[in-house]
Design a protein around this motif. Structure first.
Motif, PDB file in Angstrom:
ATOM      1  N   ALA A   2       0.766  -1.183  -0.016  1.00 54.62           N
ATOM      2  CA  ALA A   2      -0.106   0.056  -0.007  1.00 54.62           C
ATOM      3  C   ALA A   2       0.974   1.385  -0.004  1.00 54.62           C
ATOM      4  O   ALA A   2       1.988   1.365   0.583  1.00 54.62           O
ATOM      5  CB  ALA A   2      -0.793   0.066   1.275  1.00 54.62           C
ATOM      6  N   THR A   3       0.234   2.110  -0.476  1.00 55.56           N
ATOM      7  CA  THR A   3       1.056   3.658  -0.666  1.00 55.56           C
ATOM      8  C   THR A   3       0.126   4.768  -0.040  1.00 55.56           C
ATOM      9  O   THR A   3      -0.910   4.459   0.496  1.00 55.56           O
ATOM     10  CB  THR A   3       1.259   3.991  -2.136  1.00 55.56           C
ATOM     11  OG1 THR A   3      -0.036   4.412  -2.851  1.00 55.56           O
ATOM     12  CG2 THR A   3       1.809   2.917  -2.869  1.00 55.56           C
ATOM     13  N   ILE A   4       0.865   5.738   0.028  1.00 56.16           N
ATOM     14  CA  ILE A   4       0.154   7.069   1.087  1.00 56.16           C
ATOM     15  C   ILE A   4      -1.092   7.386   0.247  1.00 56.16           C
ATOM     16  O   ILE A   4      -2.050   7.633   0.752  1.00 56.16           O
ATOM     17  CB  ILE A   4       1.124   8.056   1.163  1.00 56.16           C
ATOM     18  CG1 ILE A   4       0.506   9.279   2.257  1.00 56.16           C
ATOM     19  CG2 ILE A   4       1.478   8.767   0.038  1.00 56.16           C
ATOM     20  CD1 ILE A   4       1.602  10.307   2.689  1.00 56.16           C
ATOM     21  N   LYS A   5      -1.233   7.338  -1.344  1.00 59.87           N
ATOM     22  CA  LYS A   5      -2.324   7.564  -1.822  1.00 59.87           C
ATOM     23  C   LYS A   5      -3.216   6.528  -1.791  1.00 59.87           C
ATOM     24  O   LYS A   5      -4.651   6.900  -1.476  1.00 59.87           O
ATOM     25  CB  LYS A   5      -1.965   7.649  -3.379  1.00 59.87           C
ATOM     26  CG  LYS A   5      -0.938   8.521  -3.935  1.00 59.87           C
ATOM     27  CD  LYS A   5      -0.830   8.580  -5.275  1.00 59.87           C
ATOM     28  CE  LYS A   5       0.062   9.854  -5.717  1.00 59.87           C
ATOM     29  NZ  LYS A   5       0.656   9.805  -7.260  1.00 59.87           N
ATOM     30  N   LYS A  42      -6.030  -1.058   8.244  1.00 60.81           N
ATOM     31  CA  LYS A  42      -6.599  -1.942   7.422  1.00 60.81           C
ATOM     32  C   LYS A  42      -5.850  -2.349   6.228  1.00 60.81           C
ATOM     33  O   LYS A  42      -5.659  -3.418   5.746  1.00 60.81           O
ATOM     34  CB  LYS A  42      -8.070  -1.189   6.639  1.00 60.81           C
ATOM     35  CG  LYS A  42      -8.708  -2.128   5.838  1.00 60.81           C
ATOM     36  CD  LYS A  42     -10.031  -1.648   5.413  1.00 60.81           C
ATOM     37  CE  LYS A  42     -10.875  -2.383   4.217  1.00 60.81           C
ATOM     38  NZ  LYS A  42     -12.027  -1.617   3.775  1.00 60.81           N
ATOM     39  N   LEU A  43      -5.117  -1.580   5.473  1.00 57.14           N
ATOM     40  CA  LEU A  43      -4.180  -1.755   4.386  1.00 57.14           C
ATOM     41  C   LEU A  43      -2.960  -2.326   4.729  1.00 57.14           C
ATOM     42  O   LEU A  43      -2.120  -2.588   3.806  1.00 57.14           O
ATOM     43  CB  LEU A  43      -4.079  -0.402   3.642  1.00 57.14           C
ATOM     44  CG  LEU A  43      -5.138   0.270   2.943  1.00 57.14           C
ATOM     45  CD1 LEU A  43      -5.003   1.471   2.395  1.00 57.14           C
ATOM     46  CD2 LEU A  43      -5.857  -0.676   1.855  1.00 57.14           C
ATOM     47  N   GLY A  44      -2.526  -2.476   6.018  1.00 58.05           N
ATOM     48  CA  GLY A  44      -1.275  -2.770   6.284  1.00 58.05           C
ATOM     49  C   GLY A  44      -0.111  -2.053   6.126  1.00 58.05           C
ATOM     50  O   GLY A  44       0.984  -2.451   5.727  1.00 58.05           O
ATOM     51  N   TYR A  45      -0.464  -0.587   6.024  1.00 60.14           N
ATOM     52  CA  TYR A  45       0.496   0.514   5.626  1.00 60.14           C
ATOM     53  C   TYR A  45       1.348   0.797   6.576  1.00 60.14           C
ATOM     54  O   TYR A  45       0.928   1.069   7.885  1.00 60.14           O
ATOM     55  CB  TYR A  45      -0.088   1.701   4.998  1.00 60.14           C
ATOM     56  CG  TYR A  45       0.699   2.645   4.723  1.00 60.14           C
ATOM     57  CD1 TYR A  45       1.631   2.803   3.547  1.00 60.14           C
ATOM     58  CD2 TYR A  45       0.769   4.006   5.558  1.00 60.14           C
ATOM     59  CE1 TYR A  45       2.290   3.890   3.054  1.00 60.14           C
ATOM     60  CE2 TYR A  45       1.511   5.032   5.105  1.00 60.14           C
ATOM     61  CZ  TYR A  45       2.530   4.904   3.981  1.00 60.14           C
ATOM     62  OH  TYR A  45       3.279   6.041   3.565  1.00 60.14           O
ATOM     63  N   ARG A  46       2.778   0.717   6.549  1.00 58.44           N
ATOM     64  CA  ARG A  46       3.627   1.325   7.245  1.00 58.44           C
ATOM     65  C   ARG A  46       4.500   2.399   6.895  1.00 58.44           C
ATOM     66  O   ARG A  46       4.961   2.553   5.737  1.00 58.44           O
ATOM     67  CB  ARG A  46       4.767   0.127   7.833  1.00 58.44           C
ATOM     68  CG  ARG A  46       5.625   0.870   8.711  1.00 58.44           C
ATOM     69  CD  ARG A  46       6.930  -0.192   9.131  1.00 58.44           C
ATOM     70  NE  ARG A  46       7.781  -0.869   7.979  1.00 58.44           N
ATOM     71  CZ  ARG A  46       8.557   0.017   7.099  1.00 58.44           C
ATOM     72  NH1 ARG A  46       8.845   1.186   7.638  1.00 58.44           N
ATOM     73  NH2 ARG A  46       9.084  -0.493   6.282  1.00 58.44           N
ATOM     74  N   PRO A  47       4.117   3.578   7.513  1.00 55.06           N
ATOM     75  CA  PRO A  47       4.805   4.908   7.168  1.00 55.06           C
ATOM     76  C   PRO A  47       6.535   4.749   7.046  1.00 55.06           C
ATOM     77  O   PRO A  47       6.842   4.139   7.861  1.00 55.06           O
ATOM     78  CB  PRO A  47       4.012   6.053   8.001  1.00 55.06           C
ATOM     79  CG  PRO A  47       3.378   5.322   8.910  1.00 55.06           C
ATOM     80  CD  PRO A  47       3.654   3.793   8.942  1.00 55.06           C
TER      81      PRO A  47
END
Length: 333
Positions: A2-5, A42-47
């Motif tokens: 996943a991306t920031i977008k 939810k998206l498993g996004y890590r900054p």
């Protein structure tokens, strides 16, 4: 990934709002914090923690990932990184990966999230693709003791095959033809490359030996004892041994002594690494010197330069091992 977008779309906010939440801006509202946080989960996004560090003034830390912090080999690696870090006014954080993919991943994530903008990574569990992804995220990441073509200019590695070749050839030149190989059972390229070097030397000198001459175990003194015991039970006419590392060689020497087999008169042996133990076993161990101190210093300086975007040229940084002659090899009588 996943991306920031993707996070912005899921949360129903702008990319700028997601950025404010990630960087803990006071301008971020409570509702946007909640929606963005839920979307990231939810998206498993890590900054990108490394990018956040640059925004909020990076800390003076260098991250180091090693395979086993209790191993003196890695102790030398860590000490060398620390020396260079201190020269540059920085301190180190150390992660222990245990040659395990999940543990390595967790350790690297921890180092990144502690804002280490320079990383020296010794990884045997993660895939090439995973390390490439981390390298894209952290500009100051350098891989040591491994070569990945896509990021080759950020890899510091040893010619393991050459080292095992030198060890085997040294025994051959002393008249040995029945040469066994005590190998590591850990599934890493070092182990494969050293077996390849052993086989290449035998082939070049027209020596054919069955697979029973290769015995694998854990790369420790206990593993060396186990492998040597198994070799002896096969009743093979072995006169020389090439060991994966000095600890396995030391374990093998112990078993030989227990069985009344004198080294090097009745059995010659060559180790690998040139660790401290090689100078204190009896007989003192002929071995292959692994220049880990020089390699770790080079890796740390490169990581610091990459973090500052000061590197202007790329080069392949493959180091060559050398043979250290001591007392554990004699001519076949």
């Amino acid at each position: 990934m996943a991306t920031i977008k993707d996070v912005a779309k899921e949360a129903g906010v702008s990319v700028a709002t997601v950025s404010r939440v990630i960087n803990k801006s006071p301008k971020a509202s409570a509702s946007s914090i909640e929606s963005v946080t839920q979307a990231m989960k939810k998206l498993g996004y890590r900054p990108n923690a490394n990018a956040r560090a640059l925004v909020s003034q990076s800390t003076n830390t260098v991250g180091v990932l090693v395979g086993d912090i209790s191993d003196p080999f890695f102790g030398t690696l860590v000490k060398s990184v620390d020396n260079v870090a201190r020269e540059n006014g920085k301190h180190i954080l150390v992660g222990n990966g245990s040659h395990d993919r999940e543990e390595e991943k967790q350790a690297i994530e921890l180092l990144i999230n502690n804002r280490c903008e320079s990383l020296v990574i010794h990884s045997k569990g993660l895939t090439d693709e995973e390390l490439i992804a981390y390298a894209k995220e952290v500009k100051g990441l350098v891989v040591i003791n491994r070569y990945i073509e896509e990021i080759g200019e950020r890899c510091i590695f040893l010619d393991n095959q050459k080292g095992a070749y030198l060890a085997t050839e040294y025994l051959i030149r002393h008249g040995h033809r029945n040469i066994a190989c005590i190998a590591s059972s850990i599934n890493i390229e070092d182990a494969d490359e050293r077996i390849q070097g052993y086989r290449a030397a035998l082939s070049d000198y027209n020596i054919e030996l069955p697979e029973s001459y290769i015995e694998s175990s854990q790369p420790s003194s206990e593993g060396g004892e186990y492998a040597m015991t198994n070799l002896l039970t096969k009743s093979l006419p072995i006169t020389g041994i090439v060991a994966y590392n000095d600890y396995m060689a030391a374990g093998a020497l112990s078993v030989l002594d227990e069985n009344g087999i004198q080294a090097p008169d009745q059995m010659s042996i060559v180790g690998f690494d040139d660790g401290l133990i090689a100078r204190y076993v009896s007989p003192k161990l002929t071995t292959i010197r692994y220049p880990i101190q020089i390699m770790a210093e080079k890796a740390t300086r490169l990581a610091l330069q990459l973090a500052k975007q000061e590197v202007t040229s790329s080069e392949t940084m493959r180091f060559s091992p050398t043979l250290v002659r001591r007392n554990s090899v004699s001519k076949v009588g």
